[in-house]
Structures are given as C-alpha cells and as structure tokens.
Motif scaffolding. Structure first.
Motif, PDB file in Angstrom:
ATOM      1  N   ASN A 423       0.813  -1.217   0.000  1.00  0.00           N
ATOM      2  CA  ASN A 423       0.000   0.000   0.000  1.00  0.00           C
ATOM      3  C   ASN A 423       0.848   1.269   0.000  1.00  0.00           C
ATOM      4  O   ASN A 423       0.327   2.369   0.159  1.00  0.00           O
ATOM      5  N   LEU A 424       2.146   1.111  -0.184  1.00  0.00           N
ATOM      6  CA  LEU A 424       3.009   2.278  -0.361  1.00  0.00           C
ATOM      7  C   LEU A 424       2.967   2.690  -1.831  1.00  0.00           C
ATOM      8  O   LEU A 424       2.765   1.854  -2.716  1.00  0.00           O
ATOM      9  N   PRO A 425       3.203   3.971  -2.126  1.00  0.00           N
ATOM     10  CA  PRO A 425       3.238   4.382  -3.536  1.00  0.00           C
ATOM     11  C   PRO A 425       4.454   3.790  -4.235  1.00  0.00           C
ATOM     12  O   PRO A 425       5.539   3.699  -3.640  1.00  0.00           O
ATOM     13  N   VAL A 426       4.286   3.379  -5.480  1.00  0.00           N
ATOM     14  CA  VAL A 426       5.442   2.919  -6.244  1.00  0.00           C
ATOM     15  C   VAL A 426       6.348   4.120  -6.488  1.00  0.00           C
ATOM     16  O   VAL A 426       5.881   5.243  -6.701  1.00  0.00           O
ATOM     17  N   GLU A 427       7.660   3.920  -6.405  1.00  0.00           N
ATOM     18  CA  GLU A 427       8.611   5.002  -6.687  1.00  0.00           C
ATOM     19  C   GLU A 427       9.818   4.402  -7.407  1.00  0.00           C
ATOM     20  O   GLU A 427       9.911   3.196  -7.583  1.00  0.00           O
ATOM     21  N   ASN A 428      10.704   5.315  -7.817  1.00  0.00           N
ATOM     22  CA  ASN A 428      11.839   4.924  -8.659  1.00  0.00           C
ATOM     23  C   ASN A 428      11.362   4.437 -10.025  1.00  0.00           C
ATOM     24  O   ASN A 428      11.864   3.435 -10.550  1.00  0.00           O
ATOM     25  N   VAL A 429      10.379   5.150 -10.600  1.00  0.00           N
ATOM     26  CA  VAL A 429       9.908   4.826 -11.950  1.00  0.00           C
ATOM     27  C   VAL A 429      10.080   6.054 -12.839  1.00  0.00           C
ATOM     28  O   VAL A 429       9.752   7.180 -12.435  1.00  0.00           O
ATOM     29  N   SER A 430      10.599   5.863 -14.027  1.00  0.00           N
ATOM     30  CA  SER A 430      10.795   6.953 -14.975  1.00  0.00           C
ATOM     31  C   SER A 430       9.491   7.229 -15.747  1.00  0.00           C
ATOM     32  O   SER A 430       8.545   6.435 -15.692  1.00  0.00           O
ATOM     33  N   TRP A 431       9.490   8.332 -16.470  1.00  0.00           N
ATOM     34  CA  TRP A 431       8.339   8.641 -17.332  1.00  0.00           C
ATOM     35  C   TRP A 431       8.177   7.537 -18.376  1.00  0.00           C
ATOM     36  O   TRP A 431       7.047   7.118 -18.678  1.00  0.00           O
ATOM     37  N   ASP A 432       9.288   7.064 -18.912  1.00  0.00           N
ATOM     38  CA  ASP A 432       9.235   5.966 -19.903  1.00  0.00           C
ATOM     39  C   ASP A 432       8.665   4.698 -19.277  1.00  0.00           C
ATOM     40  O   ASP A 432       7.860   3.990 -19.898  1.00  0.00           O
ATOM     41  N   ASP A 433       9.073   4.394 -18.017  1.00  0.00           N
ATOM     42  CA  ASP A 433       8.516   3.223 -17.321  1.00  0.00           C
ATOM     43  C   ASP A 433       6.999   3.353 -17.179  1.00  0.00           C
ATOM     44  O   ASP A 433       6.261   2.375 -17.334  1.00  0.00           O
ATOM     45  N   CYS A 434       6.534   4.576 -16.873  1.00  0.00           N
ATOM     46  CA  CYS A 434       5.095   4.813 -16.695  1.00  0.00           C
ATOM     47  C   CYS A 434       4.320   4.533 -17.979  1.00  0.00           C
ATOM     48  O   CYS A 434       3.205   3.985 -17.941  1.00  0.00           O
ATOM     49  N   GLN A 435       4.901   4.896 -19.129  1.00  0.00           N
ATOM     50  CA  GLN A 435       4.218   4.640 -20.394  1.00  0.00           C
ATOM     51  C   GLN A 435       4.075   3.135 -20.652  1.00  0.00           C
ATOM     52  O   GLN A 435       3.027   2.669 -21.123  1.00  0.00           O
ATOM     53  N   GLU A 436       5.114   2.375 -20.310  1.00  0.00           N
ATOM     54  CA  GLU A 436       5.039   0.915 -20.471  1.00  0.00           C
ATOM     55  C   GLU A 436       3.988   0.330 -19.534  1.00  0.00           C
ATOM     56  O   GLU A 436       3.185  -0.535 -19.926  1.00  0.00           O
ATOM     57  N   PHE A 437       3.977   0.799 -18.272  1.00  0.00           N
ATOM     58  CA  PHE A 437       2.990   0.333 -17.297  1.00  0.00           C
ATOM     59  C   PHE A 437       1.570   0.628 -17.772  1.00  0.00           C
ATOM     60  O   PHE A 437       0.686  -0.233 -17.724  1.00  0.00           O
ATOM     61  N   PHE A 449      -6.285   4.459 -19.797  1.00  0.00           N
ATOM     62  CA  PHE A 449      -5.600   5.240 -18.780  1.00  0.00           C
ATOM     63  C   PHE A 449      -4.450   6.022 -19.407  1.00  0.00           C
ATOM     64  O   PHE A 449      -3.889   5.637 -20.440  1.00  0.00           O
ATOM     65  N   ARG A 450      -4.050   7.101 -18.754  1.00  0.00           N
ATOM     66  CA  ARG A 450      -2.921   7.916 -19.192  1.00  0.00           C
ATOM     67  C   ARG A 450      -2.419   8.733 -18.006  1.00  0.00           C
ATOM     68  O   ARG A 450      -3.029   8.721 -16.927  1.00  0.00           O
ATOM     69  N   LEU A 451      -1.307   9.420 -18.182  1.00  0.00           N
ATOM     70  CA  LEU A 451      -0.859  10.382 -17.184  1.00  0.00           C
ATOM     71  C   LEU A 451      -1.676  11.667 -17.317  1.00  0.00           C
ATOM     72  O   LEU A 451      -2.133  12.001 -18.413  1.00  0.00           O
ATOM     73  N   PRO A 452      -1.840  12.425 -16.240  1.00  0.00           N
ATOM     74  CA  PRO A 452      -2.559  13.694 -16.353  1.00  0.00           C
ATOM     75  C   PRO A 452      -1.724  14.739 -17.082  1.00  0.00           C
ATOM     76  O   PRO A 452      -0.490  14.725 -17.009  1.00  0.00           O
ATOM     77  N   THR A 453      -2.395  15.631 -17.808  1.00  0.00           N
ATOM     78  CA  THR A 453      -1.677  16.809 -18.280  1.00  0.00           C
ATOM     79  C   THR A 453      -1.339  17.661 -17.062  1.00  0.00           C
ATOM     80  O   THR A 453      -1.923  17.499 -15.982  1.00  0.00           O
ATOM     81  N   GLU A 454      -0.375  18.560 -17.239  1.00  0.00           N
ATOM     82  CA  GLU A 454       0.009  19.422 -16.121  1.00  0.00           C
ATOM     83  C   GLU A 454      -1.174  20.259 -15.646  1.00  0.00           C
ATOM     84  O   GLU A 454      -1.361  20.470 -14.440  1.00  0.00           O
ATOM     85  N   ALA A 455      -2.013  20.722 -16.557  1.00  0.00           N
ATOM     86  CA  ALA A 455      -3.185  21.524 -16.191  1.00  0.00           C
ATOM     87  C   ALA A 455      -4.204  20.674 -15.434  1.00  0.00           C
ATOM     88  O   ALA A 455      -4.788  21.121 -14.438  1.00  0.00           O
ATOM     89  N   GLU A 456      -4.456  19.441 -15.896  1.00  0.00           N
ATOM     90  CA  GLU A 456      -5.386  18.556 -15.191  1.00  0.00           C
ATOM     91  C   GLU A 456      -4.882  18.266 -13.783  1.00  0.00           C
ATOM     92  O   GLU A 456      -5.658  18.233 -12.821  1.00  0.00           O
ATOM     93  N   TRP A 457      -3.567  18.040 -13.654  1.00  0.00           N
ATOM     94  CA  TRP A 457      -2.991  17.738 -12.344  1.00  0.00           C
ATOM     95  C   TRP A 457      -3.215  18.910 -11.393  1.00  0.00           C
ATOM     96  O   TRP A 457      -3.698  18.725 -10.262  1.00  0.00           O
ATOM     97  N   GLU A 514       5.037  13.104  -8.797  1.00  0.00           N
ATOM     98  CA  GLU A 514       4.138  12.464  -9.757  1.00  0.00           C
ATOM     99  C   GLU A 514       4.396  13.005 -11.165  1.00  0.00           C
ATOM    100  O   GLU A 514       4.326  14.220 -11.392  1.00  0.00           O
ATOM    101  N   TRP A 515       4.687  12.094 -12.086  1.00  0.00           N
ATOM    102  CA  TRP A 515       4.926  12.471 -13.477  1.00  0.00           C
ATOM    103  C   TRP A 515       3.646  13.021 -14.113  1.00  0.00           C
ATOM    104  O   TRP A 515       2.546  12.525 -13.851  1.00  0.00           O
TER     105      TRP A 515
END
Length: 578
Positions: A423-437, A449-457, A514-515
C-alpha cells in the motif's frame, strides 16, 4: 539602496567544466556524504558573498571563488556591498541542477567604467532590543521608539555609547565602534525585574488564567508583577482549580496543580443495523446498540458508520450525571455496476484490474481556473509565472491515490521501489517506465488510462470547482495533507494516510513526486483551452513534492522537470477521460 551603490554585476557565461576534476580532487561532502558540486565563480573583486544552498564557507582564490553546492541545486545568489544582488538561475544557461562531483565555471563581470564609491565618512549601526517597546539612547540622545524593537541610523566613524531602558526591566548600557566594514548587529535583551512563575498540571491540554484573563496552556512559564494574583486552571469537561499567590520582585515560583477531576455523563446509542461502529470526535468507542458511560460533558460530534450504509453524523451535548440518547437507522448506499465490471458510487469509480486489485478514481468536473503563481503560493519559481486562465472543457477521472506497489506489481510483475509495501506508492519509476505500465494496464482493463496533463494535475490538486484556495493540496497546513522532509522519517508512507483535498483526493502534496504527460514549456499570460504543454522537448514535468523534499516544493503550483529516463523518488497518478 543608494544610487551610488546601484551597479550591477553581469553573468558572462555559466557552463559545466567536464574536464575539470577539482570537485573530486578537492572534495567537500554534503549532508548525504556525497561529493558536492563545485562552482568556480570568476570575478576580480574582494568581499563577494554567496547565498543559497551552499555547503560551508566559499573559498577565495586568485581571481575566483570556490562555492560548494549539494546535488540538485539550481540557483545561487551573488552579493556585494557595492552592487545590487545578482540571482543566477542555472536553467537560464542550460545547466539545470548541479550534479555531485562535477565542476562548473560561472564567469561574472563588473560594468565597464565602474568605480568604487567615495567613503561617506560614517556607517550604520544596527541595534535590536527586547522588549520591543524599550527606550533607546545613543550618545545621550533618545531615539524615536521603534514598534519592532529594531534601530538603525548612520553615525560617524569611531566609538559610540548606547543605553536601553524599559519599565519592569533592568536597564543596560554599552558601547560599539563604527567602521567602514559590515556592522555586526547588537542584540540587547533586558532582564526582567518581575517575578517568574512556572505552572504545571498533570492533566493534558489545560488552559491557564491569571487574574481572570487567559494567558495560555499548561505547562506555562511567564512574568508577573509583584503582588497578589489569582491563578486558575481550566479544561472543558473537568472541574477547575485555583490558587492565590503573593509575589515579590524577581521571585521565582513554581505552582503545581493536582490532576483535574473529570465531569462525566452518558450516551445511549440505538441505531440499526446492529453492529454499526460509533465514533466520538473521530475516535471509535464501540458498536450500536450500547450505552457508553463516563463520557466528558460538553458538545461532541458523534458518527455512526457501517460498510454499505450512509454515515449518520450528530452533535450531542453530554450533561453531568445525565444520559443523552441517539436512535435511528442508517440509510443504504446506492452503487451501480457497469457493463465492464466497474463500480460507480457518487463521484468515485472503482475499476478492477486483477488478483483482487482495483483502482479508485475520483470524478473531476470540467471548469476554469487560474494556473500558476496565484497570491497564496509563497515564493514561487519564475517558471510558475505568469498566471493564466485555463479552461478544461471535459470532465475526467483522476486516481484517488498514487499508484501503489501492489498495482504496479500486478501489472508489471516486478517492483522497483526502494521502500517496500503493497500500500506504499510505487517510486523509482521513470516517465518511460510509466508509459510501459499504462500500456500493459490498458491491455488488462480495456480502458484508456494515461498520465494527467500538467493543467489537469494542478486543477485537481487545487480542488477543482470545490477549491478553497489552499497553498497545498487540501490545506494551508502542510502536515495535515503531506508526507515531506519534516514528518516523513525519510521514507514513503501508505497512500491515503493523510487528509484528503476538497475533491477527496489524497497525497497530491508530498509522499512521491508524480509524473505528468507534458513536455516542459514556459507559461504564457494568454488564456488556454485544454493545454497539453510544449509540442516537443527534452524534459518532462513532474509535480507535488515528496517525502524527501521541503514544504515549499509541495505547493500545488510548483513545477519541476527531468529527462524521461530519470527515476529517483518519482511515482505516478492515473487519469481516465470520461
């Protein structure tokens, strides 16, 4: 600053000296026992000072200064008495944050034709006094009383005298010398002539009253005039105690009260369904039906909760020796299952993934907000400016929590995190890793699913249409909503263990960075509709601060950037278009 000193230093160049190994051959360690970066500041000028995140005192060499800085710093301020302060932002010279063990060259120049100012024949004194309303006399001349206790004025070179006086205090005199160098401030704290009284009581959170006036909480130490005083300790729900004391000048007296006696009443709770949990002032005390004896008198918030039912919240006044009564029935929650197996409940959607693991998403209603360094954001970066209007035309769902290690492990089959826990947040992940996930997650769930835009965040972090204008995500008190350097114990914590924001979202301030989806780009003052960042670039945006960073970085408008392959202390939060 006088115009005679208002000359400006200029940055000629700033660059990495890749072949210079001075930072390694003459190292200085940072707080993590890593070699500092070394910035060699080239300027033929004595008396230069530096401010910012530097390690130890700079070293003056022939024609240059050696300034040691820990990894990750990106700003340095250059100070000299004859020039206006110069702030050097490393990003302005394509250097960015300095790296451990690397040497950098910062070349400065003085304005052409500049001359040293003529000696004024005198300099300023600086005197700070306590108490602030003390009367100050310099060389026999009484000064105009300062409301903040700070005094300064220009005096001729040489020796001077001062005297500080205040009613109820012992006066103090002294001397100082004025020269053409920096003046060391003189701090004068008068010793009180009044009695010192310390008050204790074993009962916690007790208020203290002296002569019928509130003076603070127990334990308390303060000064009182000589003579008779009535000292009283009080706490809601307890019987007060009082003492009369007779003080002489400069007497020290300890006043110890005994434990206060609780004043109690009872509460009868008879709610259906049976077995509902009963909370008083946020603390669980048992289950319904039951009579709860020995509760403190006064007003209390009572909540009755049970999974699958709505929560009942009541304000109850408990009276001494009496039993208050609550009775009723909890309403049933209404949830809707979608054709894809997701569950909708109010503004939250739960999406199953695999192995009993699901994703909770919070609906964010479309709206308009001001993005960037709004007035509540203290000491913003330049890249948070200018503020500008952003219009988001579509509703969207954003993760109620940061992506957990359990979810990452279920999708990727591995866990890169330094601090382990489902239940801890995943860390040590790159932006590229996030796209694969995200690609694999979409294959499993059939979602997009996708990452939020900076404005959405930022819109979600500020609370969307329910925003109350906080500096951090959900509060102006950072400790209520974030795990950061002052309270994290140098580690991440379970998601959702701090207070939620106005939309019911957790940890958008602190825990892990958060990316965002965007390439980094500078802001424009013009209004934007559904912005997605720069069209291209070399660095991606991340937001929110983390367990290892100060509160300043946890502000909702704060931006930071790194290359897409960087991993340390970085995590993510998911977005799903409605």
């Amino acid at each position: 600053m006088s115009t005679v000193f208002a000359q400006k230093l200029k940055v000629e160049s700033f660059k990495l000296a890749s072949n210079d190994i001075t930072a390694q051959s003459h190292p200085r360690k940072d707080l993590n026992n890593l070699n500092c970066a070394l910035v060699k500041v080239g300027i033929a000028l004595d008396g230069v000072k530096f401010d910012g995140s530097i390690m130890g005192e700079p070293i003056q060499k022939l024609g240059e200064y050696w300034v040691y800085m820990p990894k990750g710093v990106a700003m340095l301020q250059v100070l000299h008495k004859n020039y206006t302060p110069l702030m050097v932002n490393f990003y302005d010279y394509d250097v960015g944050k300095v790296e451990s063990g690397m040497t950098y060259i910062l070349t400065l120049s003085k304005p052409s034709g500049s001359t040293e100012p003529a000696d004024a024949g005198g300099n300023f004194y600086a005197l700070t006094v306590t108490p602030k309303n003390a009367v100050v006399t310099i060389d026999g001349n009484q000064q105009t009383v300062s409301t903040d206790g700070e005094y300064s004025a220009m005096l001729p070179y040489g020796s001077h005298t001062y005297k500080v006086e205040a009613g109820g205090y012992i006066s103090k005199s002294g001397s100082f010398t004025i020269s053409n160098s920096d003046m060391t401030p003189i701090n004068v704290s008068l010793v009180s002539a009044m009695a010192t009284v310390s008050v204790t009581c074993p009962t916690p959170a007790v208020s203290l009253y002296v002569d019928k006036k509130s003076v603070g909480m127990i334990p308390w130490t303060g000064s009182l005039k000589e003579g008779m005083h009535l000292v009283e300790v009080k706490k809601d729900g307890y019987r007060s105690q009082q003492r009369t004391i007779n003080l002489s000048q400069q007497q020290k007296l300890d006043v110890a009260f005994t434990e206060l006696a609780a004043i109690q009443g009872n509460l009868s709770v008879n709610y259906k369904p049976f077995g509902a949990d009963v909370y008083i002032d946020g603390n669980k005390i048992g289950q319904s039906p039951r009579v709860f004896n020995g509760l403190l008198v006064g007003n209390h918030k009572v909540e009755i909760k049970k999974d699958g039912y709505g929560t009942e919240s009541k304000q109850v006044n408990i009276l001494e020796g009496q039993t208050a009564t609550l009775a009723g029935m909890l309403s049933t929650n209404t949830t809707v299952s979608t054709a894809t197996g997701s569950t909708l409940s109010g503004n939250t959607i739960t999406i199953p993934v695999k192995d009993g693991i699901s994703i909770d998403m919070v609906r964010v209603e479309a709206g308009t907000f001001t993005m960037g360094a709004t007035p509540e954001m203290e000491y913003p970066w330049n890249d948070e400016k200018p503020t500008h209007q952003v219009i988001l035309t579509n509703d969207y769902y954003i993760g109620k929590y940061e992506v957990t290690q359990a979810l990452w492990q279920a999708v990727m089959g591995k866990n890169p995190s330094k601090f382990k826990g489902d239940n801890l947040p995943v860390e040590n992940v790159s932006w590229d890793d996030c796209q694969e996930f995200i690609s694999k997650l979409n294959s499993v769930t059939g979602k997009a699913f996708r990452l939020p835009t900076e404005a959405e965040w930022e819109y979600a972090a500020r609370g969307g249409k329910k925003s109350r204008g906080y500096q951090y995500c959900g509060s102006n008190n950072i400790s209520d909503v974030a795990w950061y350097t002052d309270n994290s114990g140098s580690k991440t914590h379970a998601v959702g263990s701090k207070q939620e924001n106005e939309l019911g979202i957790y940890d958008m301030s602190g825990n892990v960075w958060e990316w965002c989806q965007d390439w980094y780009g500078t802001y424009s003052s013009s209004s934007q509709v559904n912005p997605t960042g720069a069209a291209s670039g070399s660095r991606r945006v991340f937001r929110g601060g983390s367990w290892r960073i100060t509160a300043w970085y946890c502000r909702s408008s704060c931006r930071d950037i790194l290359t897409p392959d960087y991993r340390y202390a970085l995590g993510l939060r998911l977005v799903l278009s409605e």
